[in-house]
Scaffold this motif. Structure first.
Motif, PDB file in Angstrom:
ATOM      1  N   LEU A  45     -10.364   7.049  -2.441  1.00 42.25           N
ATOM      2  CA  LEU A  45      -9.095   6.365  -2.631  1.00 42.25           C
ATOM      3  C   LEU A  45      -7.999   7.417  -2.530  1.00 42.25           C
ATOM      4  CD1 LEU A  45     -10.037   3.957  -5.555  1.00 42.25           C
ATOM      5  CD2 LEU A  45     -10.303   3.640  -3.079  1.00 42.25           C
ATOM      6  N   ILE A  46      -6.984   7.131  -1.730  1.00 45.42           N
ATOM      7  CA  ILE A  46      -5.968   8.114  -1.366  1.00 45.42           C
ATOM      8  C   ILE A  46      -4.609   7.718  -1.946  1.00 45.42           C
ATOM      9  CG2 ILE A  46      -4.820   9.287   0.572  1.00 45.42           C
ATOM     10  CD1 ILE A  46      -7.876   9.738   0.502  1.00 45.42           C
ATOM     11  N   ASN A  47      -3.959   8.667  -2.602  1.00 50.13           N
ATOM     12  CA  ASN A  47      -2.610   8.442  -3.118  1.00 50.13           C
ATOM     13  C   ASN A  47      -1.648   8.378  -1.925  1.00 50.13           C
ATOM     14  OD1 ASN A  47       0.038   8.802  -4.120  1.00 50.13           O
ATOM     15  ND2 ASN A  47      -0.710   9.966  -5.865  1.00 50.13           N
ATOM     16  N   TRP A 100      -8.113   1.638   0.648  1.00 51.47           N
ATOM     17  CA  TRP A 100      -8.090   3.042   0.233  1.00 51.47           C
ATOM     18  C   TRP A 100      -7.132   3.316  -0.929  1.00 51.47           C
ATOM     19  CZ3 TRP A 100      -3.087   4.204   0.611  1.00 51.47           C
ATOM     20  CH2 TRP A 100      -2.327   3.583   1.599  1.00 51.47           C
ATOM     21  N   HIS A 101      -6.334   2.316  -1.344  1.00 49.06           N
ATOM     22  CA  HIS A 101      -5.314   2.549  -2.378  1.00 49.06           C
ATOM     23  C   HIS A 101      -5.959   2.736  -3.756  1.00 49.06           C
ATOM     24  CE1 HIS A 101      -1.800   2.004  -4.916  1.00 49.06           C
ATOM     25  NE2 HIS A 101      -1.051   2.177  -3.833  1.00 49.06           N
ATOM     26  N   PRO A 102      -5.485   3.684  -4.552  1.00 48.44           N
ATOM     27  CA  PRO A 102      -6.077   3.930  -5.874  1.00 48.44           C
ATOM     28  C   PRO A 102      -6.043   2.728  -6.825  1.00 48.44           C
ATOM     29  CG  PRO A 102      -4.744   5.798  -5.224  1.00 48.44           C
ATOM     30  CD  PRO A 102      -4.505   4.731  -4.195  1.00 48.44           C
ATOM     31  N   ASP A 103      -5.127   1.787  -6.632  1.00 50.05           N
ATOM     32  CA  ASP A 103      -5.057   0.611  -7.512  1.00 50.05           C
ATOM     33  C   ASP A 103      -5.817  -0.587  -6.962  1.00 50.05           C
ATOM     34  OD1 ASP A 103      -3.496   2.142  -9.173  1.00 50.05           O
ATOM     35  OD2 ASP A 103      -1.614   1.103  -8.750  1.00 50.05           O
ATOM     36  N   SER A 111       0.781  -1.229   0.000  1.00 47.32           N
ATOM     37  CA  SER A 111       0.000   0.000   0.000  1.00 47.32           C
ATOM     38  C   SER A 111       0.814   1.281   0.000  1.00 47.32           C
ATOM     39  CB  SER A 111      -0.961   0.014   1.192  1.00 47.32           C
ATOM     40  OG  SER A 111      -1.821  -1.101   1.129  1.00 47.32           O
ATOM     41  N   LYS A 112       2.080   1.227   0.384  1.00 50.32           N
ATOM     42  CA  LYS A 112       2.904   2.440   0.392  1.00 50.32           C
ATOM     43  C   LYS A 112       3.353   2.845  -1.015  1.00 50.32           C
ATOM     44  CE  LYS A 112       5.148   1.885   4.910  1.00 50.32           C
ATOM     45  NZ  LYS A 112       6.484   1.682   5.528  1.00 50.32           N
ATOM     46  N   GLY A 129      -6.858  -5.288   2.676  1.00 49.84           N
ATOM     47  CA  GLY A 129      -6.868  -4.835   4.063  1.00 49.84           C
ATOM     48  C   GLY A 129      -7.971  -3.806   4.248  1.00 49.84           C
ATOM     49  N   ILE A 130      -8.930  -4.127   5.092  1.00 51.05           N
ATOM     50  CA  ILE A 130     -10.090  -3.250   5.278  1.00 51.05           C
ATOM     51  C   ILE A 130     -10.099  -2.688   6.693  1.00 51.05           C
ATOM     52  CG2 ILE A 130     -12.610  -3.111   5.286  1.00 51.05           C
ATOM     53  CD1 ILE A 130     -12.688  -5.173   3.112  1.00 51.05           C
TER      54      ILE A 130
END
Length: 192
Positions: free
Chosen positions: A136-138, A94-97, A44-45, A119-120
């Protein structure tokens, strides 16, 4: 005594949003799997596909492209010389992909050395209960990349879990709540 002794059968590894960290991850996974261990990685990073790469002024390929590298490493380096390596790939909701991640195994023969899980966090469930859009957060900029319908996203997770047995779901709040090391980690971070 086992000649390739290790303290655990499974290892969680961290990866940062830079090429040095990603390539070091591939090396670490090769060494762990050579000794017979499995690995778990939260991707996610890593910045999303099409995000800016300032050093080249190009576009990022996204975390799933780097997962291909890990998949190949695991295929080539046999665990303990016996079987292919095993990985748990994680991406937070929350990841854009995330939509691409959920459908990774749609095409046969790809990411075969991975189990994947979304992961929720609790805030997603609240959005889902209200049929609300979810941001969704960059991870690089910490800014909103886009919004998706929470119900559609959850249905995609359920559909691919039914179709391919992947993706699974990790309940991150519950994991943290029941973490036996949580007090130790809190003390460690407060002493910095």
């Amino acid at each position: 005594m086992y000649p390739k002794g290790r303290l655990s059968a499974c290892f969680t590894l961290d990866v940062d949003d830079n090429i040095n960290s990603i390539m070091a991850l591939a090396k670490d996974i090769a060494l762990i799997q050579k000794a017979g261990g499995g690995t778990g990685i939260n991707f996610s990073k890593i910045r999303p596909e099409r995000d800016l790469v300032k050093s080249t002024m190009g576009k990022a390929s996204g975390p799933t492209s780097f997962m291909k590298i890990i998949d190949t490493v695991s295929d080539v380096v046999k665990q303990g010389g016996v079987k292919r390596g095993a990985n748990m790939g994680i991406m937070e909701i929350w990841h854009p992909d995330i939509e691409k991640f959920i459908s990774l195994k749609e095409k046969e023969g790809q990411y075969e050395n991975f189990n994947i899980s979304v992961g929720i966090w609790d805030n997603f469930w609240r959005h889902l209960a209200n049929n609300a859009n979810y941001q969704l957060i960059n991870p690089r900029s910490k800014k909103v990349w886009t919004e998706v319908n929470s119900k559609s996203l959850f249905h995609a997770i359920a559909y691919y879990a039914w179709l391919k047995a992947d993706s699974g779901v990790l309940f991150l709040d519950n994991i943290n709540k029941n973490n036996v090391l949580i007090n130790f980690l809190a003390k460690k971070s407060s002493s910095k």
